[in-house]
Scaffold this motif. Structure first.
Motif: not given
Lengths: 373, 309
Positions: A335-340, A342-353, B106-111
């Motif tokens: 997820s750390n590479s998602l921002q670059a 796929a345009g999704i913040s890396s916080s996505f990893g936590e959401v997924l888990i 976190g995603i909301l804040t960033a985007q």
């Protein structure tokens, strides 16, 4: 909440759970059986539900679910450097996973893995800077590891002692201790040994305190073996010692265990102590292994809390913590590479888990039993 | 000198009390009905993030507060479906919900929010009390949410301790089996309590945004939901006591602003003052060890008929 294939699976689990409950004392053992979850097909239902929820979230934030999935896999496993990161992160998650799994087995809610990790990191960074630079490499590393484990154990014992001898709810105390440990780390980083060239991180520890590399090109060091040894030790403790039997019996039925002569106070204190030691080791890995300093952004990685998810996915089995930590580490690092990508913040990893483990509970793949009134 | 210190201390202490007070009131309601909502931290985060988002985009403060509350309510619907309908473990579900909320906000804040600032609430001059010297300097610093939270505490005290609904809800939290046999709908009572409790937590998160800088950052609530869990225990589920205890935590948080004004505190590092509210929570929970959770808190309830099927 939609109830697809997972909902039907839950009905089966309920029946087999009742059968398991009637077996009484074997109850605690039943919970350590990993294969049981796979047999019920609940895992598949959970995965489908998680994928559905995640796809909705990705689309809502304007991403492409397929790109996200591809990015996560490619940037966690496909290249040597990413694989190295995934392995090192897994080492941390194994240790914080154990910090949750051991007390949870006794139905003690240690939410303090985060704080225990910080306590270990504070001790490790202190030793790494304070001890003389010329200390022999192997000895220095050993001191760092033992010191961090002891620091974490001491920190972890606080909620355990408060629970055992004063009957104080361990959830609130272990949670609050996370913040206290964070501010202790904050003191170390900003006042005691601040790095002059960068904000919010400490000076680097001496070279002789760095953990020796094991797979240098991927930046994987001996932390992996610390984590493996800890998991093995925890498995032996839980399944092969009398203390472990006491821990499991308290978890299965505290009242029956007490009546049968189990020393519940000893169980409470010792499971918090061992959990704290595991959490402290996670701190040692971040300081001695990965960063060689203490950086405050460790706090936003939430390793302590993700460790709880790891313990649950592993159904509290210390050996199953290994693959569980690796799976979640893959999701985190990818997820750390998602921002670059796929345009999704890396916080996505936590959401997924978090979503995945919640779905495991929704479908009944992870269930907790409660003493009947 | 001392006067300035005391006015600053109480002025900011009461302001800092409001988010914790609202969350703790919400937690008191759901715990009295038998649901331990550890997910309150996550609900506060959602409430705060959505409030900031709406505030940034519409510049309408009341609408933003309403949006935060509605988000809390939505979180309550999801959580009650898990806690009550599915009967998942409340502690673990709540914790995972917190991680989920940290991630999504976190995603909301960033985007979406991206460091934008929403308009905030201005202080409100109280009609009568606002004329009393000294007290005036403290009370006129507060925005209207302070008064709303005090009124809510009284209303919730009345609701829980003086109405039939309150009695039923507490029965569902103590002896769900007996309550069910007596004809009460335990699930429905718990749904209502969890949804109402989370709405208050959402408002608490919104209050945090609207009474500070109007800016949301990841992990904004920094454990206030967890502090609320402690406050409820110390206050023994009595909404009026919740006000007093939450006020104590507000004061302990406000000490960081006045510590610099007192020479005596010179050698104490800043980190101590930042850590103080959490330390006070541990100490307070430790002191109030006679405090007992409602008997059925944390245990999912199923209709006996459903169990036998």
């Amino acid at each position: 909440m939609s109830e697809g294939s997972g909902g039907e699976g839950a009905a089966d689990t309920k029946l087999s759970d009742q059968a398991a409950a009637t077996r009484g004392s074997r109850d605690g053992l039943a919970r350590l059986n990993v294969l049981a979850a796979i047999r019920h097909g609940d895992i598949l239902g959970s995965i489908l539900l998680t994928v559905a929820v995640m796809a909705i979230i990705v689309v809502a934030f304007g991403g492409n679910p397929w790109t996200v999935a591809k990015t996560i896999i490619n940037n966690s496993l496909a290249e040597e450097i990413f694989l190295g990161q995934t392995i090192m992160t897994a080492a941390i998650l194994i240790l914080t996973g154990l910090a949750a799994a051991i007390p949870f087995t006794a139905r003690l809610w240690n939410i303090g893995g985060e704080g225990q990790m910080f306590a270990g990191a504070v001790v490790a960074v202190t030793l790494g800077i304070m001890l003389p630079e010329g200390t022999a490499h192997g000895l220095f590393v050993l001191i760092l590891i033992v010191g961090a484990a002891a620091g974490g154990a001491l920190w972890g014992s606080v909620p355990g002692v408060l629970k055992a001898y004063f009957g104080i709810n361990e959830i609130v105390t272990s949670l609050m201790l996370n913040f206290l440990a964070f501010f202790a780390a904050n003191y170390v980083v900003t006042v005691a040994w601040p790095e002059i060239y960068a904000q919010l991180q400490s000076q680097e520890i001496h070279d002789n305190a760095h953990f020796p590399d094991f797979w240098a090109s991927a930046k994987v060091d001996i932390s992996v073996f610390i984590a493996l040894a800890a998991a093995l030790a925890a498995w032996v403790l839980i399944t092969r010692t009398s203390l472990g039997f006491s821990i499991r019996s308290v978890g299965a039925n505290p009242r029956a265990a007490r009546l049968a002569g189990v020393r519940t106070r000893l169980v409470t204190v010792s499971s918090f102590l061992t959990a704290g030691a595991a959490g402290g080791l996670a701190g040692a890995v971040t300081v001695g292994g990965i960063h060689h300093d203490l950086a405050l952004d460790l706090w936003i990685s939430n390793y302590g809390y993700v460790g709880i998810a790891v313990a649950l996915l592993a159904r509290l089995n210390p050996i199953a913590v290994l693959p569980a930590a690796f799976i979640f580490s893959t999701l985190r690092v990818g997820s750390n590479s998602l921002q670059a990508a796929a345009g999704i913040s890396s916080s996505f990893g936590e959401v997924l888990i978090a979503t995945f483990v919640i779905m495991l509970m929704v479908t009944g793949a992870i269930r907790f039993r409660y003493a009947q009134h | 000198m001392t006067e300035v210190v005391l006015i600053t201390l109480f002025g900011s202490g009461l302001a800092l009390m409001v988010p914790v007070l609202l969350a703790a009131l919400g937690e008191a309601i759901s715990e009295q009905a038998g649901v331990l909502n550890v997910g309150i931290e996550g609900t506060m985060l959602f409430g705060a993030a959505i409030c900031a988002l709406v505030g940034v985009n519409t510049a309408n403060v009341p609408l933003a507060l309403l949006a935060g509350t509605a988000t809390g309510m939505g979180a309550g619907v999801v959580l009650s479906a898990l806690y009550v309908r599915r009967g998942t473990d409340q502690i673990v579900t709540g914790l995972l919900f917190n991680i989920f909320a940290l991630g999504v906000t976190g995603i909301l804040t960033a985007q979406v929010i991206i460091g934008n600032t929403a308009p905030t609430l201005s202080p409100w001059t109280v009609p009568l009390l606002g004329r009393i010297p000294k007290l005036r300097d403290v009370l006129n610093e507060q925005n209207f949410l302070f008064w709303i939270s005090i009124i809510l505490a009284i209303v919730i005290f009345y609701l829980l301790r003086r109405t039939w609904w309150g009695l039923y809800a507490r029965a569902a939290g103590e002896r769900p089996h007996a309550s069910s046999s007596a004809g009460l709908d335990v699930w429905r009572l718990r749904y209502t309590a969890v949804i109402a409790g989370n709405a208050l937590a959402g408002l608490g998160g919104a209050a945090l945004v609207m009474s500070t800088s109007g800016r949301f950052i990841p992990g904004f609530t920094s454990g206030r939901g967890f502090i609320a869990l402690g406050v409820v225990v110390v206050a023994r589920w009595n909404p009026l006591w919740v006000v007093a205890i939450a006020g104590l935590f507000g004061l302990s948080q406000a000490l960081q602003f006045v510590a610099g004004l007192i020479d005596f505190f010179e050698p104490v590092p800043d980190q101590f003052w930042l850590a103080l509210p959490y330390l006070v929570t541990v100490a307070a929970v430790a002191v109030s060890r006679g405090s007992r959770y409602p008997a059925a808190v944390g245990i999912p309830w199923r209709e006996p008929a459903a169990e036998a099927r």
